[in-house]
Motif scaffolding. Structure first.
Motif, mmCIF file in Angstrom:
data_model
loop_
_atom_site.group_PDB
_atom_site.id
_atom_site.type_symbol
_atom_site.label_atom_id
_atom_site.label_comp_id
_atom_site.label_asym_id
_atom_site.label_seq_id
_atom_site.Cartn_x
_atom_site.Cartn_y
_atom_site.Cartn_z
ATOM 1 N N PHE A 166 -82.513 28.235 -65.345
ATOM 2 C CA PHE A 166 -81.610 27.170 -64.924
ATOM 3 C C PHE A 166 -80.537 27.707 -63.980
ATOM 4 O O PHE A 166 -80.225 27.085 -62.947
ATOM 5 C CB PHE A 166 -80.959 26.522 -66.148
ATOM 6 C CG PHE A 166 -79.977 25.438 -65.805
ATOM 7 C CD1 PHE A 166 -80.414 24.171 -65.470
ATOM 8 C CD2 PHE A 166 -78.613 25.693 -65.823
ATOM 9 C CE1 PHE A 166 -79.502 23.164 -65.144
ATOM 10 C CE2 PHE A 166 -77.699 24.703 -65.507
ATOM 11 C CZ PHE A 166 -78.154 23.439 -65.165
ATOM 12 N N GLY A 167 -79.977 28.860 -64.320
ATOM 13 C CA GLY A 167 -78.939 29.432 -63.472
ATOM 14 C C GLY A 167 -79.463 29.831 -62.109
ATOM 15 O O GLY A 167 -78.801 29.602 -61.092
ATOM 16 N N TYR A 168 -80.678 30.412 -62.066
ATOM 17 C CA TYR A 168 -81.204 30.917 -60.805
ATOM 18 C C TYR A 168 -81.784 29.816 -59.920
ATOM 19 O O TYR A 168 -81.577 29.815 -58.706
ATOM 20 C CB TYR A 168 -82.279 31.976 -61.081
ATOM 21 C CG TYR A 168 -82.905 32.540 -59.832
ATOM 22 C CD1 TYR A 168 -82.178 33.378 -58.993
ATOM 23 C CD2 TYR A 168 -84.208 32.219 -59.475
ATOM 24 C CE1 TYR A 168 -82.743 33.890 -57.834
ATOM 25 C CE2 TYR A 168 -84.779 32.734 -58.318
ATOM 26 C CZ TYR A 168 -84.046 33.570 -57.507
ATOM 27 O OH TYR A 168 -84.604 34.065 -56.359
ATOM 28 N N TYR A 169 -82.500 28.873 -60.528
ATOM 29 C CA TYR A 169 -83.196 27.860 -59.737
ATOM 30 C C TYR A 169 -82.361 26.598 -59.486
ATOM 31 O O TYR A 169 -82.697 25.822 -58.594
ATOM 32 C CB TYR A 169 -84.505 27.454 -60.420
ATOM 33 C CG TYR A 169 -85.554 28.536 -60.389
ATOM 34 C CD1 TYR A 169 -86.204 28.877 -59.205
ATOM 35 C CD2 TYR A 169 -85.883 29.231 -61.544
ATOM 36 C CE1 TYR A 169 -87.158 29.871 -59.179
ATOM 37 C CE2 TYR A 169 -86.845 30.228 -61.525
ATOM 38 C CZ TYR A 169 -87.477 30.551 -60.334
ATOM 39 O OH TYR A 169 -88.427 31.546 -60.314
ATOM 40 N N VAL A 170 -81.317 26.388 -60.265
ATOM 41 C CA VAL A 170 -80.529 25.159 -60.116
ATOM 42 C C VAL A 170 -79.105 25.467 -59.653
ATOM 43 O O VAL A 170 -78.674 25.051 -58.569
ATOM 44 C CB VAL A 170 -80.505 24.354 -61.435
ATOM 45 C CG1 VAL A 170 -79.647 23.099 -61.275
ATOM 46 C CG2 VAL A 170 -81.922 23.974 -61.867
ATOM 47 N N VAL A 171 -78.355 26.212 -60.470
ATOM 48 C CA VAL A 171 -76.936 26.413 -60.188
ATOM 49 C C VAL A 171 -76.731 27.335 -58.991
ATOM 50 O O VAL A 171 -75.955 27.020 -58.065
ATOM 51 C CB VAL A 171 -76.220 26.979 -61.429
ATOM 52 C CG1 VAL A 171 -74.744 27.240 -61.110
ATOM 53 C CG2 VAL A 171 -76.340 26.012 -62.594
ATOM 54 N N PHE A 172 -77.414 28.463 -58.959
ATOM 55 C CA PHE A 172 -77.199 29.434 -57.883
ATOM 56 C C PHE A 172 -77.542 28.873 -56.500
ATOM 57 O O PHE A 172 -76.736 29.022 -55.562
ATOM 58 C CB PHE A 172 -77.993 30.704 -58.163
ATOM 59 C CG PHE A 172 -77.955 31.705 -57.048
ATOM 60 C CD1 PHE A 172 -76.769 32.335 -56.701
ATOM 61 C CD2 PHE A 172 -79.101 32.003 -56.331
ATOM 62 C CE1 PHE A 172 -76.729 33.249 -55.662
ATOM 63 C CE2 PHE A 172 -79.071 32.916 -55.292
ATOM 64 C CZ PHE A 172 -77.879 33.539 -54.955
ATOM 65 N N PRO A 173 -78.708 28.222 -56.293
ATOM 66 C CA PRO A 173 -78.967 27.672 -54.946
ATOM 67 C C PRO A 173 -77.947 26.629 -54.517
ATOM 68 O O PRO A 173 -77.562 26.587 -53.349
ATOM 69 C CB PRO A 173 -80.372 27.057 -55.091
ATOM 70 C CG PRO A 173 -80.998 27.770 -56.224
ATOM 71 C CD PRO A 173 -79.883 28.062 -57.174
ATOM 72 N N MET A 174 -77.497 25.783 -55.459
ATOM 73 C CA MET A 174 -76.511 24.776 -55.108
ATOM 74 C C MET A 174 -75.187 25.415 -54.718
ATOM 75 O O MET A 174 -74.558 25.029 -53.711
ATOM 76 C CB MET A 174 -76.329 23.804 -56.279
ATOM 77 C CG MET A 174 -77.547 22.947 -56.577
ATOM 78 S SD MET A 174 -77.329 21.920 -58.050
ATOM 79 C CE MET A 174 -75.993 20.859 -57.533
#
Length: 271
Positions: A134-142
């Motif tokens: 979740f952190g890598y694929y959702v929060v970090f790209p945003m």
């Protein structure tokens, strides 16, 4: 005297028995910590071999493809390899650490509590992986897309170092992965009857404040990163309350059934 037979009081020499129990207890804790450190070292060695493919994968996120990373110091490259290796070691050590923690506290638990705690161990690893994803694929790209867009709109020339890029990533992703253990911790404490959904609801305002504070501390100093981390944490808390309610209802049903059996015991002579 082993920790599994540790007693407080009730002996002819309570002071001596308590002292021996504490020594044995600390010795057991030291042994568990040594086991965890050994696994971390082994994981670090494995991580060093995996560092390059993991590095190539981590910079393949769509929002980072147009970013050219630079090394501003001679140790930037090896430093990132070591940090990636440490993350790999942490991922490998999470389930083993949870098992060692269970093995350390299990002598002080009842049989039902011991079996319940052991069932939670695999989910520690699963939730950590879900948090990482979740952190890598959702929060970090945003967060990365937002910050780079602001930078370009200001007409600034982007020159990012490899340390800045990965520190930004790890600062966001790793705390989120660890905080994804919150539902499991709440379920476990509810199982031990330390927490219940009523208490969690009463603590909601204080818990929200604590989670917002944690989000501000662990994220880079910008509003969007704080917001992107705070919202999932609040959702996790509400999900934890829901799971606590499920466990609590089962406990009440089991208590009611036990009370009924005590109130109306079965008559062995009846046919």
């Amino acid at each position: 005297m082993s920790t599994r037979q540790m007693k407080i009081g009730g002996d002819n020499m309570p002071g001596r028995q308590d002292e021996m129990s504490i020594v044995d207890h600390l010795g057991e804790l030291r042994k568990r910590i040594i086991y965890i450190l050994i696994v971390l070292v082994v994981g670090l060695i494995i991580g060093l071999f995996c560092a390059n493919p993991v590095y190539q994968y981590l910079i393949s996120v769509d929002s980072a493809k147009d970013i050219q990373l630079h090394a501003f110091a001679f140790w930037d490259g090896i430093g990132m390899y070591m940090k990636i290796a440490m993350v790999v070691a942490l991922v490998l050590a999470i389930p083993f650490t949870a098992f060692q923690l269970w093995a350390f506290v299990s002598p002080g638990l009842r049989e039902v509590e011991r079996s319940a705690a052991l069932r939670y161990v695999p989910y520690v690893f699963i939730l950590f992986l879900i948090g990482l994803a979740f952190g890598y694929y959702v929060v970090f790209p945003m967060a990365l897309s937002f910050t780079t867009t602001i930078t370009r709109n200001m007409g600034l020339t982007e020159t990012y170092g490899i340390s800045q890029y990965f520190n930004f990533m790890f600062t966001l992703v790793l705390p989120i992965a660890l905080l994804f253990e919150l539902p499991l911790v709440v379920m476990f404490l509810t199982k031990l009857r330390i927490l219940n959904p009523k208490r969690l609801r009463k603590m909601r305002k204080l818990s929200y404040f604590a989670l917002v504070f944690i989000a501000v501390i662990i994220t880079p100093p910008d509003f969007i990163s704080d917001f992107l981390v705070t919202i999932p944490l609040l959702i996790l808390y509400e999900f934890s309350v829901f799971l606590s309610s499920v466990v609590y209802r089962k406990q009440l049903a089991a208590d009611e059934a036990a009370e009924e059996r005590y109130r109306f015991p079965a008559n062995p002579d009846s046919k």
